[in-house]
Design an enzyme around this catalytic site. Structure first.
Site, PDB file in Angstrom:
ATOM      1  N   ARG A 143     107.258   6.572   1.585  1.00 43.42           N
ATOM      2  CA  ARG A 143     108.128   5.796   2.483  1.00 43.42           C
ATOM      3  C   ARG A 143     109.557   6.344   2.386  1.00 43.42           C
ATOM      4  NH1 ARG A 143     104.750   1.436   0.507  1.00 43.42           N
ATOM      5  NH2 ARG A 143     106.275   0.802  -1.071  1.00 43.42           N
ATOM      6  N   LYS A 147     120.478  -7.781  10.023  1.00 41.98           N
ATOM      7  CA  LYS A 147     119.585  -8.139  11.136  1.00 41.98           C
ATOM      8  C   LYS A 147     118.684  -9.312  10.781  1.00 41.98           C
ATOM      9  CE  LYS A 147     115.544  -6.884  12.432  1.00 41.98           C
ATOM     10  NZ  LYS A 147     114.329  -6.118  12.723  1.00 41.98           N
ATOM     11  N   LYS A 182     120.476  -8.140  20.049  1.00 50.01           N
ATOM     12  CA  LYS A 182     119.352  -7.194  20.143  1.00 50.01           C
ATOM     13  C   LYS A 182     118.211  -7.895  20.877  1.00 50.01           C
ATOM     14  CE  LYS A 182     116.170  -4.499  17.259  1.00 50.01           C
ATOM     15  NZ  LYS A 182     116.043  -3.609  16.129  1.00 50.01           N
TER      16      LYS A 182
HETATM   17  C1  5MM Z   1     111.277  -1.868  12.471  1.00 48.17           C
HETATM   18  O1  5MM Z   1     110.479  -2.986  12.791  1.00 48.17           O
HETATM   19  C2  5MM Z   1     110.998  -4.294  12.584  1.00 48.17           C
HETATM   20  C3  5MM Z   1     109.839  -5.175  12.197  1.00 48.17           C
HETATM   21  O2  5MM Z   1     109.788  -5.299  10.866  1.00 48.17           O
HETATM   22  P1  5MM Z   1     108.677  -6.245  10.199  1.00 48.17           P
HETATM   23  O3  5MM Z   1     107.760  -6.767  11.248  1.00 48.17           O
HETATM   24  O4  5MM Z   1     108.019  -5.326   9.251  1.00 48.17           O
HETATM   25  O5  5MM Z   1     109.474  -7.323   9.544  1.00 48.17           O
HETATM   26  C4  5MM Z   1     111.496  -4.913  13.896  1.00 48.17           C
HETATM   27  O6  5MM Z   1     112.215  -6.108  13.693  1.00 48.17           O
HETATM   28  C5  5MM Z   1     112.334  -3.955  14.651  1.00 48.17           C
HETATM   29  O7  5MM Z   1     113.594  -3.838  14.034  1.00 48.17           O
HETATM   30  C6  5MM Z   1     112.557  -4.400  16.085  1.00 48.17           C
HETATM   31  O8  5MM Z   1     111.479  -5.117  16.605  1.00 48.17           O
HETATM   32  C7  5MM Z   1     112.755  -3.171  16.909  1.00 48.17           C
HETATM   33  O9  5MM Z   1     111.673  -2.304  16.703  1.00 48.17           O
HETATM   34  P2  5MM Z   1     110.905  -1.742  17.991  1.00 48.17           P
HETATM   35  O10 5MM Z   1     109.814  -0.907  17.391  1.00 48.17           O
HETATM   36  O11 5MM Z   1     110.423  -2.950  18.748  1.00 48.17           O
HETATM   37  O12 5MM Z   1     111.966  -0.970  18.732  1.00 48.17           O
END
Ligand code: 5MM
Length: 337
Positions: free
Chosen positions: A44, A134, A217
């Site tokens: 990772r 976030k 976001k």
């Molecule tokens: C990177 O993915 C995040 C989700 O984390 P977990 O489900 O493991 O907690 C997620 O919050 C992400 O930051 C946002 O959804 C944006 O990711 P995408 O892939 O939708 O652009």
């Protein structure tokens, strides 16, 4: 201009956006399983440090959102991950929610947890180098969802989180994600997303959050994944802009979209259209997870020691997103690597 406003602008100015690399271990394991790489701490770290030391970090990535494991890790040269991110002029962010759990009272829906002990955790993250954070609320769409309970409980949690984060002198990213799952139309997505965002700002204002020191976001306005009624990229952009113009207070400096399951090209095309048509004062950029990392992950999985090859793939994607964040992307640029 407040310090928090400066940080928000530093992250999103000049076409820069955010790399959402805050997958929890469970999600990261799913991603690594999908390309047949074993998910352990070292792998990772290796994938993530490969991205964070790419050339495009300087010009394209204003901030990186990390997961708790990563913010505590060191690279093979002994640098901490926040030091590595800062060395390219980018800022370190951290996911501070502890995940979406079953919402008591509406058991098919979710409520994001993590407020208990947050004030103390924030102090530690600041010391580790974080300057923004976030928290993601998730909402289902169907005839009866999101329920009023989910809309109000998630908005309340997001606002309490944001107030604590500003108290700790960091910029909160407010992420209310209305999921793409389902066969609903874009119009329904527009209506439900509007309701969700409106409620978030009601609660943020009630909690005295300084909106000029926040980033939103949101999801784009799209038909459900299984909908038969697809719409054009121009329509996605128009509906998304209309929704945000009507529901986001003007003090908010910037909006960084999530990709939410769109392909890399869809997420880039839609962001580009949004910026071409942007008739608001908001910066419209990206905070992509999958839409920035997918191709790089696939390439890397073939030879996890091919650092420069992986970085080249990531740099291309990051560059395309940065162009889209300025309305300067076009399809033919995809082939010029
Ligand atoms: C990177 O993915 C995040 C989700 O984390 P977990 O489900 O493991 O907690 C997620 O919050 C992400 O930051 C946002 O959804 C944006 O990711 P995408 O892939 O939708 O652009």
């Amino acid at each position: 201009m407040s310090e928090l406003n400066k940080i928000a602008l530093q992250i999103l100015s000049n076409g820069k956006g955010i790399l959402a690399a805050d997958e929890s271990t469970a999600t990261m394991t799913k991603r690594l399983d999908s390309v047949k790489v074993h998910s352990d701490e070292n792998n990772r770290l290796l994938f993530r440090q490969t991205l964070f030391s790419s050339l495009s970090m300087k010009e394209c990535i204003g901030g990186v959102i990390l997961y708790d494991e990563t913010i505590r890790q060191k690279t093979s040269n002994g640098k901490t991950i926040p030091e590595l991110i800062n060395s390219s002029g980018s800022l370190t962010g951290i996911k501070v929610d502890t995940g979406a759990k079953t919402l008591a009272g509406s058991k098919e829906e979710k409520i994001t947890e993590g407020l208990d002990g947050l004030r103390e955790r924030l102090k530690e993250y600041y010391k580790l180098g974080a300057r923004f954070t976030k928290w993601r609320g998730v909402y289902l769409i169907s005839d009866k969802y999101p329920s009023k309970l989910s809309v109000s409980a998630n908005a309340h949690a997001l606002a309490r989180y944001a107030a604590l984060v500003q108290e700790a002198e960091m910029v909160p990213i407010i992420e209310p994600e209305v999921l793409m799952d389902g066969d609903h139309s874009a119009k329904v997505c527009y209506e439900k997303t509007s309701e969700v965002i409106k409620k978030c700002y009601e609660e943020l204002q009630l909690n005295n959050v300084d909106l000029s020191g926040t980033i939103l976001k949101p999801n784009m306005i799209l038909p459900g994944e299984n909908s038969k009624n697809k719409i054009s990229n121009e329509e996605v952009a128009e509906l998304t802009l209309e929704c945000l113009k009507n529901n986001v207070p003007s003090e908010v400096p910037g909006i960084a979209f999530l990709s939410g399951g769109q392909t890399e090209i869809e997420a880039t095309t839609n962001l580009n259209q949004i910026n071409k048509k942007n008739n608001t004062k908001f910066i419209m950029s990206f905070s992509y997870g999958r839409a920035l990392q997918q191709s790089a992950l696939k390439f890397w999985s073939k030879d996890i020691n091919d650092i420069s090859g992986t970085q080249e793939v990531f740099d291309h994607r990051a560059k395309m997103c940065t162009l889209a964040a300025q309305g300067k992307w076009s399809e033919n640029l995809e082939n010029k690597k």
